[in-house]
Design a protein around this motif. Sequence first.
Motif, PDB file in Angstrom:
ATOM      1  N   UNK A 100       4.250  -5.528  -1.319  1.00 52.59           N
ATOM      2  CA  UNK A 100       3.562  -4.992  -0.145  1.00 52.59           C
ATOM      3  C   UNK A 100       3.702  -3.497   0.046  1.00 52.59           C
ATOM      4  N   UNK A 101       4.413  -2.802  -0.858  1.00 51.89           N
ATOM      5  CA  UNK A 101       4.612  -1.358  -0.707  1.00 51.89           C
ATOM      6  C   UNK A 101       3.286  -0.611  -0.836  1.00 51.89           C
ATOM      7  N   UNK A 102       2.501  -0.943  -1.864  1.00 58.24           N
ATOM      8  CA  UNK A 102       1.221  -0.264  -2.062  1.00 58.24           C
ATOM      9  C   UNK A 102       0.272  -0.482  -0.898  1.00 58.24           C
ATOM     10  N   UNK A 103       0.224  -1.699  -0.369  1.00 60.58           N
ATOM     11  CA  UNK A 103      -0.646  -1.995   0.772  1.00 60.58           C
ATOM     12  C   UNK A 103      -0.207  -1.222   2.006  1.00 60.58           C
ATOM     13  N   UNK A 104       1.107  -1.139   2.241  1.00 63.63           N
ATOM     14  CA  UNK A 104       1.608  -0.396   3.395  1.00 63.63           C
ATOM     15  C   UNK A 104       1.291   1.097   3.270  1.00 63.63           C
ATOM     16  N   UNK A 105       1.421   1.636   2.072  1.00 61.44           N
ATOM     17  CA  UNK A 105       1.067   3.037   1.860  1.00 61.44           C
ATOM     18  C   UNK A 105      -0.424   3.257   2.108  1.00 61.44           C
ATOM     19  N   UNK A 106      -1.247   2.354   1.621  1.00 61.74           N
ATOM     20  CA  UNK A 106      -2.687   2.491   1.826  1.00 61.74           C
ATOM     21  C   UNK A 106      -3.034   2.388   3.306  1.00 61.74           C
TER      22      UNK A 106
END
Length: 322
Positions: free
Chosen positions: A283-289
């Motif tokens: 979920x890191x990439x989604x949170x950054x996006x």
Amino acid sequence: MAETMTVRDAVAGDLDRCAALLAGRHARDRARTTVLPERFESAEACVQLLAPLFGSGTANGAVAEVGGELVGFMFGTRAMHAPDHWLAQYVPPRSLSVPVHGHGAAEGVDLLRVYGSLYGQLAVGWTEGGFFRHRIGIPAGDPEQREVWFQLGFGAAITYAARDVSRLGSAALASDISIREATVEDQGEVERLEQVNSRFHNQSPVFWPYVWDDVAESASGLTSYALDREHSAVFLATRGMETLGMQLLFSGDAIRLGSGLSTQEGSVYLNHGIVDPEVRGGGVGTALLEQSLSWAREVGYQQMTLHYATMNPSGGPFWQRH
């Protein structure tokens, strides 16, 4: 028997007719892909897009005619950046690119015949000039163009994608992970992640050349520019003192790597979206996006664009889902 088709070098007097062909092609493309800008259905707008190709010292083109009627055109631009320029990570030096707005054909023509004849004539001069690596930008939603360029020896390498800046509505991130905006003090961590990204794209099945050691100085300059510019932003995902990922964005007036034909006005460009391989899928990439989209809305952007390696087994599906 097919009418005789002639192919010749493009001249300034061909601009208006090429623009009309491009506007017609764009209208057909928009019927399949509505996110494309409407304004280029106008030949006048396409004149402004094509004029730099006609007047550039690093571009040349050709037109195809049948019975005096223009049925197709094609332009290529020569990449002249140095091997140690940051752009060399994505665009090989001394390569030739036909941009997505650099070609067009009349509706209903034999596209393989028209494009094959145009490319066949132009490629002779390009290779004689030492430009052996050729790239072509095509509308992603056009299956006929995909098939034509496949038959001419090309394959998919990079996808240019766009979305609006509305919320994702993503699930909450783990409580020990936070997202914050980077400062100049974070430049070392940003560059570490850029190197991670470069190594990842060197692996199977992408196999891009690993040139980080050559481009590191130039890439560092670009990072400094991003960290010190009003209409750019860098966001980091951290857990304690550990940096897990980052996204780096540029406004359209700061850097533009996509054709205007495919980019709405009021767009922001996501230049890097990187998550450390050890924490991907959490979920890191989604949170950054989500954070990047929030920033884009606050600044007033309407659209976000990016490039990704088409064959990237993790990045491709991620960007398509989001």
